[in-house]
Scaffold this active site. Structure first.
Site, PDB file in Angstrom:
ATOM      1  N   ASP A  41       0.825  -1.136   0.015  1.00 53.86           N
ATOM      2  CA  ASP A  41       0.075   0.214  -0.057  1.00 53.86           C
ATOM      3  C   ASP A  41       0.789   1.138  -0.095  1.00 53.86           C
ATOM      4  O   ASP A  41       1.655   1.299   0.846  1.00 53.86           O
ATOM      5  CB  ASP A  41      -0.930  -0.110   1.117  1.00 53.86           C
ATOM      6  CG  ASP A  41      -2.127   0.896   1.090  1.00 53.86           C
ATOM      7  OD1 ASP A  41      -1.927   2.289   0.892  1.00 53.86           O
ATOM      8  OD2 ASP A  41      -3.211   0.702   1.302  1.00 53.86           O
ATOM      9  N   SER A  86      -7.492   4.115  -1.625  1.00 56.61           N
ATOM     10  CA  SER A  86      -7.253   2.867  -1.250  1.00 56.61           C
ATOM     11  C   SER A  86      -8.373   1.830  -1.550  1.00 56.61           C
ATOM     12  O   SER A  86      -8.515   0.824  -2.134  1.00 56.61           O
ATOM     13  CB  SER A  86      -6.880   2.311   0.061  1.00 56.61           C
ATOM     14  OG  SER A  86      -5.095   2.802   0.057  1.00 56.61           O
ATOM     15  N   THR A 139      -8.018  -1.994   1.890  1.00 55.09           N
ATOM     16  CA  THR A 139      -7.400  -2.806   1.129  1.00 55.09           C
ATOM     17  C   THR A 139      -7.967  -4.377   1.341  1.00 55.09           C
ATOM     18  O   THR A 139      -8.469  -5.331   0.348  1.00 55.09           O
ATOM     19  CB  THR A 139      -5.975  -2.799   0.970  1.00 55.09           C
ATOM     20  OG1 THR A 139      -5.602  -1.441   0.459  1.00 55.09           O
ATOM     21  CG2 THR A 139      -5.420  -3.889  -0.119  1.00 55.09           C
ATOM     22  N   HIS A 280       2.431   9.014   4.445  1.00 55.18           N
ATOM     23  CA  HIS A 280       1.582   9.936   4.833  1.00 55.18           C
ATOM     24  C   HIS A 280       2.387  11.297   5.640  1.00 55.18           C
ATOM     25  O   HIS A 280       2.202  12.103   5.638  1.00 55.18           O
ATOM     26  CB  HIS A 280       0.324   9.568   5.384  1.00 55.18           C
ATOM     27  CG  HIS A 280      -0.631   9.073   4.467  1.00 55.18           C
ATOM     28  ND1 HIS A 280      -1.221  10.215   3.512  1.00 55.18           N
ATOM     29  CD2 HIS A 280      -1.311   8.063   4.264  1.00 55.18           C
ATOM     30  CE1 HIS A 280      -2.164   9.278   2.728  1.00 55.18           C
ATOM     31  NE2 HIS A 280      -2.127   8.193   3.339  1.00 55.18           N
ATOM     32  N   ASP A 318      -1.256  -0.273  -4.675  1.00 55.48           N
ATOM     33  CA  ASP A 318      -2.501   0.136  -5.187  1.00 55.48           C
ATOM     34  C   ASP A 318      -2.357   1.806  -5.434  1.00 55.48           C
ATOM     35  O   ASP A 318      -3.162   2.282  -6.189  1.00 55.48           O
ATOM     36  CB  ASP A 318      -3.666   0.178  -3.883  1.00 55.48           C
ATOM     37  CG  ASP A 318      -2.863   0.660  -2.631  1.00 55.48           C
ATOM     38  OD1 ASP A 318      -1.757   0.927  -2.646  1.00 55.48           O
ATOM     39  OD2 ASP A 318      -3.742   0.924  -1.680  1.00 55.48           O
TER      40      ASP A 318
END
Length: 479
Positions: A41, A86, A139, A280, A318
């Site tokens: 991810d 996501s 996810t 992030h 993703d």
């Protein structure tokens, strides 16, 4: 006449060769008994490259995913944005359809989507879901749920009991225990763990219990190893009380031993979910270590494939998170060795400091941070707990507090990035294409450039499954 007979013989032999080759190609294409889909991810190309450089220069080890030769580039946009979230990305990867950001397996017109996992269940293949995030996070949730709101995680947890994958392991215990229990996030008295145990699931809550699982006698397995997300792997390695959590490789290995018992085959989704969270926060050290932990799971999959040549291993992402750039300023260099002393993720460290602000300097020092005078100036520029949205520099990012809740995180992220000589363009996701790796029967399907929706279609084709068209559910309403 002799030449004619020779020509006829040649034509017949050539025809036989063509038939044999065609049969061999068909057999090869149909000889996919299982697919292991590993999703990093937020793992863009530079997240992989930064982990590769660190692993080589500091740990003296290669990346398993770099041993995979077949690769393709994959676009990730959603139905309503060039930059996907996501939920929309997971929907595309499993179902082959674009939908809106924030929505799981429901089209903009309200129709439900079936996906590879459901098709596998319908064909009596086994299904597994493994993640380092909450099991109800976007996810993993995309494998088994339909929801108009990806954050409706209690509603999503309820759907896991209905879908009933043979293996489900992740964090997120809080969404499965009744409101009366400590750590619950539910608003009702449902105990989904007990419900699933009654349905034949073996339940495990830590790595010791996971290692004690006997795959030969275990038909279905549920593992919930944390109240919310599992810890960053950097913290799991360096904080004693977190070592009770399994690694992603541990979970993948156990999942495969159970799923492989089904002679009809299986579909397993494995997510390294915390790469995204680190990016992030612009926590490059956290990103590197969770990418390396994800790569360890890739190695488990590739090792499994050596004894199961009818299994296809796919490694993809993703989306990319953070707009990570390797190189910053006017220096032709990166310096990942400078990150070696850092022992904790920024999230873990700042939570520790918020509980013990008097000893913040000692905690930072113990975590491997020795600050230069310039770095100390940056740290003290604003109060440590000040919201970034209150700072003029972030006026163009009104929602930044959701991802980076305090100035101390901004400052520490900048310090890490400056030391490594890297940069970031975003605190959220980006529209960058990602890399898809493929190893095993059918791998050539994943060469070249394609969209994330194509991955679902290719997987279904290789497993011999039919993806049902969108449908209106008879008695259900997505929340």
């Amino acid at each position: 006449m002799k030449e004619t007979n020779s020509l006829q013989r040649f034509v017949r032999v050539f025809a036989v060769i063509l038939i044999v080759l065609t049969l061999n190609v068909s057999a090869h294409a149909e000889n996919v008994k299982g697919i292991i889909l590993l999703i990093g991810d937020g793992m863009g190309l530079n997240q992989i490259r930064s982990a590769e450089i660190y692993a080589k220069e500091v740990l003296n080890k290669p990346l398993a995913m770099n041993s995979i030769d077949t690769r393709g580039t994959t676009t990730t946009y959603s139905a309503n944005a060039e930059v996907t979230d996501s939920a929309a990305a997971a929907t595309a990867l499993y179902s082959g359809y674009k939908n809106n950001n924030g929505v799981l397996n429901v089209l903009p017109d309200g129709k439900y989507l079936s996906n590879v996992a459901q098709a596998a269940k319908d064909a009596q293949l086994s299904v597994g879901v493994v993640s380092t995030t909450r099991l109800t996070h976007a996810t993993p949730a995309g494998v088994y749920s339909h929801s108009l709101e990806r954050d409706a995680e209690n509603f999503i947890a309820d759907q896991l009991t209905t879908f009933a994958p043979e293996v489900a392991m992740a964090g997120g215990r809080g969404n499965f225990i009744p409101q009366s229990e400590k750590g619950s996030k539910r608003k009702d008295d449902k105990n989904l763990i007990e419900m699933m145990k009654k349905d034949g699931y073996t339940y495990v809550a830590n790595n010791s219990e996971l290692q004690a699982v006997d795959p030969n006698s275990t038909r279905k397995l549920l593992g919930l190893f944390a109240g919310s997300h599992l810890s960053y792997d950097l913290d799991r390695q360096n904080v004693e009380e977190l070592k009770s959590e399994p690694t992603l490789a541990d979970m993948t290995r156990t999942a495969l031993t159970i799923l492989a018992k089904n002679p009809k085959g299986f579909f397993l989704m494995v997510e390294g979910g915390r790469i995204d969270h680190a990016c992030h926060l612009h926590d490059i050290k956290g990103s590197i270590y969770d990418t390396l932990a994800f790569d360890d799971a890739v190695k488990v999959a590739l090792d499994f494939q050596k004894t199961h040549p009818d299994v296809l291993v796919l490694v993809t992402a993703d989306h990319e998170t953070g707009g990570l750039g390797l190189g910053a300023g006017s220096t032709y260099a990166v310096d990942f060795k400078a990150l070696a002393p850092i022992k904790n993720s920024l999230e873990y460290l700042t939570k520790k400091m918020s509980k013990d602000p008097v000893n913040a300097n000692e905690l930072l020092k113990a975590a491997g941070f020795e600050f230069t005078d310039q770095e100390k100036v940056l740290l003290s520029k604003y109060p440590p707990d000040m919201k970034p949205s209150q700072i003029a520099d972030f006026a163009q990012s009104p929602k930044i507090d959701r991802y980076v809740p305090a100035w101390i995180l901004v400052a520490l992220g900048n310090i890490e990035s400056n030391r490594a000589k890297i940069g970031w363009t975003s605190y959220v996701h980006t529209a960058q294409p990602v890399i898809t790796f493929a190893s095993g029967p059918g791998e050539k399907e994943f060469q070249g450039a394609y969209d994330n929706t194509d991955i679902a279609k290719k997987m279904a084709k290789l497993l011999g499954l039919t993806l049902k068209p969108p449908y209106t559910p008879p008695d259900k309403e997505a929340k």
